[in-house]
Design a protein around this motif. Structure first.
Motif, mmCIF file in Angstrom:
data_model
loop_
_atom_site.group_PDB
_atom_site.id
_atom_site.type_symbol
_atom_site.label_atom_id
_atom_site.label_comp_id
_atom_site.label_asym_id
_atom_site.label_seq_id
_atom_site.Cartn_x
_atom_site.Cartn_y
_atom_site.Cartn_z
ATOM 1 N N ASN A 131 4.801 -17.524 -6.000
ATOM 2 C CA ASN A 131 5.205 -18.032 -7.313
ATOM 3 C C ASN A 131 4.443 -19.271 -7.744
ATOM 4 O OD1 ASN A 131 6.335 -19.897 -5.598
ATOM 5 N ND2 ASN A 131 8.462 -19.325 -6.048
ATOM 6 N N GLU A 132 3.577 -19.783 -6.884
ATOM 7 C CA GLU A 132 2.711 -20.905 -7.244
ATOM 8 C C GLU A 132 1.271 -20.465 -7.490
ATOM 9 O OE1 GLU A 132 3.099 -23.818 -4.197
ATOM 10 O OE2 GLU A 132 5.173 -24.338 -4.721
ATOM 11 N N GLY A 133 1.030 -19.165 -7.455
ATOM 12 C CA GLY A 133 -0.297 -18.644 -7.746
ATOM 13 C C GLY A 133 -1.239 -18.610 -6.570
ATOM 14 N N ASN A 134 -0.716 -18.684 -5.351
ATOM 15 C CA ASN A 134 -1.561 -18.610 -4.157
ATOM 16 C C ASN A 134 -1.611 -17.169 -3.665
ATOM 17 O OD1 ASN A 134 -1.885 -21.549 -3.926
ATOM 18 N ND2 ASN A 134 0.283 -21.537 -3.368
ATOM 19 N N VAL A 135 -2.823 -16.643 -3.487
ATOM 20 C CA VAL A 135 -2.960 -15.280 -3.002
ATOM 21 C C VAL A 135 -3.146 -15.290 -1.488
ATOM 22 C CG1 VAL A 135 -3.982 -14.616 -5.201
ATOM 23 C CG2 VAL A 135 -5.473 -15.096 -3.272
ATOM 24 N N LYS A 136 -2.647 -14.257 -0.839
ATOM 25 C CA LYS A 136 -2.647 -14.182 0.618
ATOM 26 C C LYS A 136 -3.515 -13.015 1.086
ATOM 27 C CE LYS A 136 0.396 -17.492 0.627
ATOM 28 N NZ LYS A 136 0.064 -18.871 1.067
ATOM 29 N N LYS A 137 -3.872 -13.058 2.351
ATOM 30 C CA LYS A 137 -4.719 -12.021 2.925
ATOM 31 C C LYS A 137 -4.071 -10.646 2.739
ATOM 32 C CE LYS A 137 -6.871 -10.544 7.279
ATOM 33 N NZ LYS A 137 -7.099 -10.860 8.703
ATOM 34 N N PRO A 138 -4.813 -9.663 2.214
ATOM 35 C CA PRO A 138 -4.239 -8.342 1.947
ATOM 36 C C PRO A 138 -4.212 -7.471 3.202
ATOM 37 C CG PRO A 138 -6.525 -8.355 1.291
ATOM 38 C CD PRO A 138 -6.224 -9.753 1.792
ATOM 39 N N PHE A 139 -3.477 -6.371 3.120
ATOM 40 C CA PHE A 139 -3.424 -5.439 4.239
ATOM 41 C C PHE A 139 -3.716 -4.023 3.758
ATOM 42 C CE2 PHE A 139 0.869 -5.531 2.536
ATOM 43 C CZ PHE A 139 1.322 -4.226 2.623
ATOM 44 N N LEU A 140 -4.381 -3.262 4.607
ATOM 45 C CA LEU A 140 -4.698 -1.873 4.328
ATOM 46 C C LEU A 140 -3.422 -1.042 4.322
ATOM 47 C CD1 LEU A 140 -6.919 0.397 4.112
ATOM 48 C CD2 LEU A 140 -6.846 0.494 6.620
ATOM 49 N N MET A 141 -3.319 -0.102 3.385
ATOM 50 C CA MET A 141 -2.147 0.767 3.326
ATOM 51 C C MET A 141 -1.955 1.441 4.678
ATOM 52 S SD MET A 141 -1.141 3.722 0.544
ATOM 53 C CE MET A 141 -2.463 4.881 0.977
ATOM 54 N N PRO A 142 -0.816 1.201 5.347
ATOM 55 C CA PRO A 142 -0.639 1.690 6.724
ATOM 56 C C PRO A 142 -0.472 3.203 6.789
ATOM 57 C CG PRO A 142 1.372 0.647 5.941
ATOM 58 C CD PRO A 142 0.339 0.417 4.884
ATOM 59 N N GLN A 143 -0.908 3.749 7.918
ATOM 60 C CA GLN A 143 -0.741 5.168 8.204
ATOM 61 C C GLN A 143 -0.101 5.328 9.576
ATOM 62 O OE1 GLN A 143 -1.304 7.326 5.922
ATOM 63 N NE2 GLN A 143 -2.665 6.244 4.502
ATOM 64 N N LYS A 144 0.575 6.442 9.797
ATOM 65 C CA LYS A 144 1.226 6.694 11.080
ATOM 66 C C LYS A 144 0.207 6.841 12.199
ATOM 67 C CE LYS A 144 4.727 9.647 13.242
ATOM 68 N NZ LYS A 144 5.654 10.791 13.030
ATOM 69 N N ASN A 145 -0.879 7.553 11.919
ATOM 70 C CA ASN A 145 -1.955 7.762 12.886
ATOM 71 C C ASN A 145 -2.991 6.658 12.717
ATOM 72 O OD1 ASN A 145 -4.162 8.596 14.389
ATOM 73 N ND2 ASN A 145 -3.905 10.762 13.859
ATOM 74 N N THR A 146 -3.235 5.902 13.781
ATOM 75 C CA THR A 146 -4.163 4.768 13.663
ATOM 76 C C THR A 146 -5.590 5.218 13.359
ATOM 77 O OG1 THR A 146 -4.544 4.759 16.052
ATOM 78 C CG2 THR A 146 -2.782 3.339 15.208
ATOM 79 N N GLY A 147 -5.926 6.470 13.641
ATOM 80 C CA GLY A 147 -7.272 6.964 13.349
ATOM 81 C C GLY A 147 -7.370 7.728 12.047
ATOM 82 N N TYR A 148 -6.332 7.640 11.215
ATOM 83 C CA TYR A 148 -6.269 8.424 9.976
ATOM 84 C C TYR A 148 -7.500 8.231 9.100
ATOM 85 C CZ TYR A 148 -4.469 10.097 5.456
ATOM 86 O OH TYR A 148 -4.296 10.753 4.269
ATOM 87 N N TYR A 149 -7.890 6.986 8.871
ATOM 88 C CA TYR A 149 -8.990 6.722 7.951
ATOM 89 C C TYR A 149 -10.347 7.097 8.542
ATOM 90 C CZ TYR A 149 -5.599 4.213 5.097
ATOM 91 O OH TYR A 149 -4.519 3.886 4.307
ATOM 92 N N ASP A 150 -10.430 7.214 9.863
ATOM 93 C CA ASP A 150 -11.688 7.636 10.478
ATOM 94 C C ASP A 150 -12.003 9.091 10.162
ATOM 95 O OD1 ASP A 150 -11.958 5.133 11.653
ATOM 96 O OD2 ASP A 150 -10.918 5.745 13.477
ATOM 97 N N TYR A 151 -10.961 9.876 9.898
ATOM 98 C CA TYR A 151 -11.144 11.309 9.684
ATOM 99 C C TYR A 151 -10.911 11.734 8.235
ATOM 100 C CZ TYR A 151 -10.913 11.202 14.757
ATOM 101 O OH TYR A 151 -11.150 10.906 16.075
ATOM 102 N N LEU A 152 -10.445 10.830 7.389
ATOM 103 C CA LEU A 152 -10.221 11.153 5.979
ATOM 104 C C LEU A 152 -11.536 11.002 5.215
ATOM 105 C CD1 LEU A 152 -8.195 11.852 3.668
ATOM 106 C CD2 LEU A 152 -8.008 9.379 3.288
ATOM 107 N N LEU A 153 -12.132 12.109 4.831
ATOM 108 C CA LEU A 153 -13.407 12.078 4.128
ATOM 109 C C LEU A 153 -13.193 12.148 2.620
ATOM 110 C CD1 LEU A 153 -15.492 14.408 6.470
ATOM 111 C CD2 LEU A 153 -15.193 11.920 6.565
#
Length: 489
Positions: A427-449
């Motif tokens: 509420n003071e306009g400070n932005v914080k480190k973002p996070f990648l949309m989580p997936q159940k399988n930790t290797g999901y993004y390695d195989y999503l083409l």
């Protein structure tokens, strides 16, 4: 208690103690975790942040807070956080930090890495985000669709997939006031048209240049009240680089903005938004509906002068009673020929303007230097958005309904595939480190083409019927859109 139950109890106690074995030493460095969730800020209603620890095959991870803590074993380098325990520790730590420690087991010794924090915001995030998934490409495509993801779980379901209509192109979805039941999107190639959904009513719009005064409708923005939609009308082309960090340049030979009246099926035009002397694109209504933001650049010969096109962000007043705009245009962000701006989005409280900047042009997803920028509209000062940016592309973005969260597309970690990140602003306009949309399988993004495209928050589950949409698309019935008001011509 019989012997069998005693054995089970002793085994459970033994396993629990083994997972919490006290470390005999420490490493003075942070562990390598993928995705990088160290020191991120998360909402209290997000799915567990499962991650892998590539350099560790055995060990455990400790999640600690003042009132509740638990440990999770590392199996073959992967961590799968129990949903109930995760939900409980988030719920009990709103506005606080959770300390996360990674402990490795190597040759019988347990060693602890430097702990990191996961901060939990007070404010929740909207329950759903809707996006398109598409293969990365330039001219051809195959499977694509518009999907709805529940943020508190890993559940994703298709709202519409192009296999329903001959593998055509579906794109540019948009909603009114985070309402998934008031929607616009387009189909290209087969069954071409703009589709308007309002509850159970589905309309296919036939856009003819002679009747409507524009060849097509492209980038949309719904007015908050759900009657009017601002669309750009673009004549878009592309060219390939032979020696450049960017692979491709997408540009407009012409572009204008019109206002579509969804109740009367009319296109309203104004010479302030529809001119041969300017390229106007990316309309975006302010949350109060009283003004329209858009991007504009002086028209030049394309593609000869493609790298000289620099878009500024402008604003004009809007009358929601009749769908007309005012007669004065204000410059909100002037690039001063040093950059080019796209995707203006005003926060729900009207305090901040978030947009994308690049060296030139307007199609930021193919510009590796593209970053997010933000201006405080109350003071005219820039907000530090460095925590949200990376060395690769940051592009399309949307605000949550409470104005505390932003979802944006990024190519960090890859120059080809676009992923979704969630960023917090306090509420003071400070932005914080973002996070990648989580997936159940930790290797999901390695195989999503596939890449994620056009993320938009919604506040409840969509009732869209893909079967009904496909029937409307395949029918001969379509609404002819006509010209309405023509101001200043």
């Amino acid at each position: 208690m019989n012997k069998f139950h005693i054995c089970i109890l002793l085994f459970a106690l033994f396993a629990s103690c083994a997972n919490q074995h006290e470390p005999s030493g420490t490493y003075d460095l942070l562990p390598l975790i993928v995705p990088d969730y160290a020191d991120v800020t998360v909402p209290p209603n997000v799915a567990p942040l499962n991650f892998s620890v590539p350099e560790i095959t055995k060990g455990y991870v400790s999640f600690e807070s003042k009132n509740y803590s638990f440990v999770v074993g590392i199996r073959k380098g992967d961590l799968s956080v129990p949903k109930r325990k995760w939900k409980k520790i988030l719920g009990e730590n709103r506005g606080k930090d959770i300390s996360v420690s990674v402990i490795s087991k190597d040759e019988g010794r347990y060693m602890s890495y430097r702990p990191f924090a996961i901060s939990v915001s007070l404010e929740e995030i909207d329950p759903f985000v809707v996006y398109r998934r598409i293969d990365p490409g330039y001219e051809l495509w195959n499977k694509m669709g518009i999907y709805e993801r529940e943020i508190e779980s890993y559940k994703e379901r298709p709202l519409y997939e192009n296999k329903m209509t001959g593998m055509n192109c579906v794109n540019c979805h948009s909603f009114a006031q985070y309402n998934p039941d008031i929607m616009s999107f387009h189909m290209r190639s087969s069954f071409s048209g703009t589709y308007i959904l309002k509850g159970n009513n589905i309309e296919k719009l036939l856009i003819d240049n002679n009747e409507a005064g524009v060849p097509s409708l492209v980038y949309p923005s719904w007015h908050p009240e759900g009657r009017f939609v601002a669309y750009s009308s673009n004549v878009t082309r592309q060219g390939f680089y032979t020696n450049d960090p960017n692979r491709i340049e997408v540009f407009d030979n012409a572009s204008d903005i019109v206002i579509y009246d969804s109740e009367n099926h009319l296109i309203n035009k104004s010479s302030l938004l529809f001119s041969e002397n300017s390229f106007e694109t990316f309309p975006s209504f302010a949350p109060d509906g009283k003004s329209l933001y858009f991007c504009s650049a002086p028209a030049v010969k394309m593609p000869d002068s493609f790298d000289s096109v620099k878009y500024n962000i402008l604003r004009v007043s809007f009358d929601p009673e009749n769908g007309t705009i005012g007669n004065k245009i204000d410059t909100v962000f002037n690039c001063m020929d040093t950059c080019s701006a796209s995707f203006p989005r005003v926060s729900p409280d009207g305090d901040y303007l978030l947009f994308t900047v690049m060296k030139y042009g307007n199609f930021s997803i193919w510009h590796r230097e593209a970053d997010l920028k933000m201006v405080d509209l109350r003071t005219g000062q820039f907000v530090d958005t460095d925590p949200w940016n990376s060395e690769e592309t940051e592009s399309y973005h949307s605000w949550s309904s409470n104005g505390r969260w932003v979802v944006f597309s990024s190519r960090r970690g890859s120059t080809l595939f676009t992923r979704l990140y969630f960023g917090y602003i306090d509420n003071e306009g400070n932005v914080k480190k973002p996070f990648l949309m989580p997936q159940k399988n930790t290797g999901y993004y390695d195989y999503l083409l596939q890449s994620y495209n056009i993320p938009e928050f919604t506040t409840f589950r969509s009732k869209m019927s893909s079967f009904r949409v496909s029937r409307v698309a395949k029918s001969d019935k379509a609404i002819k859109v006509r010209q309405g008001l023509n101001e200043g011509f």
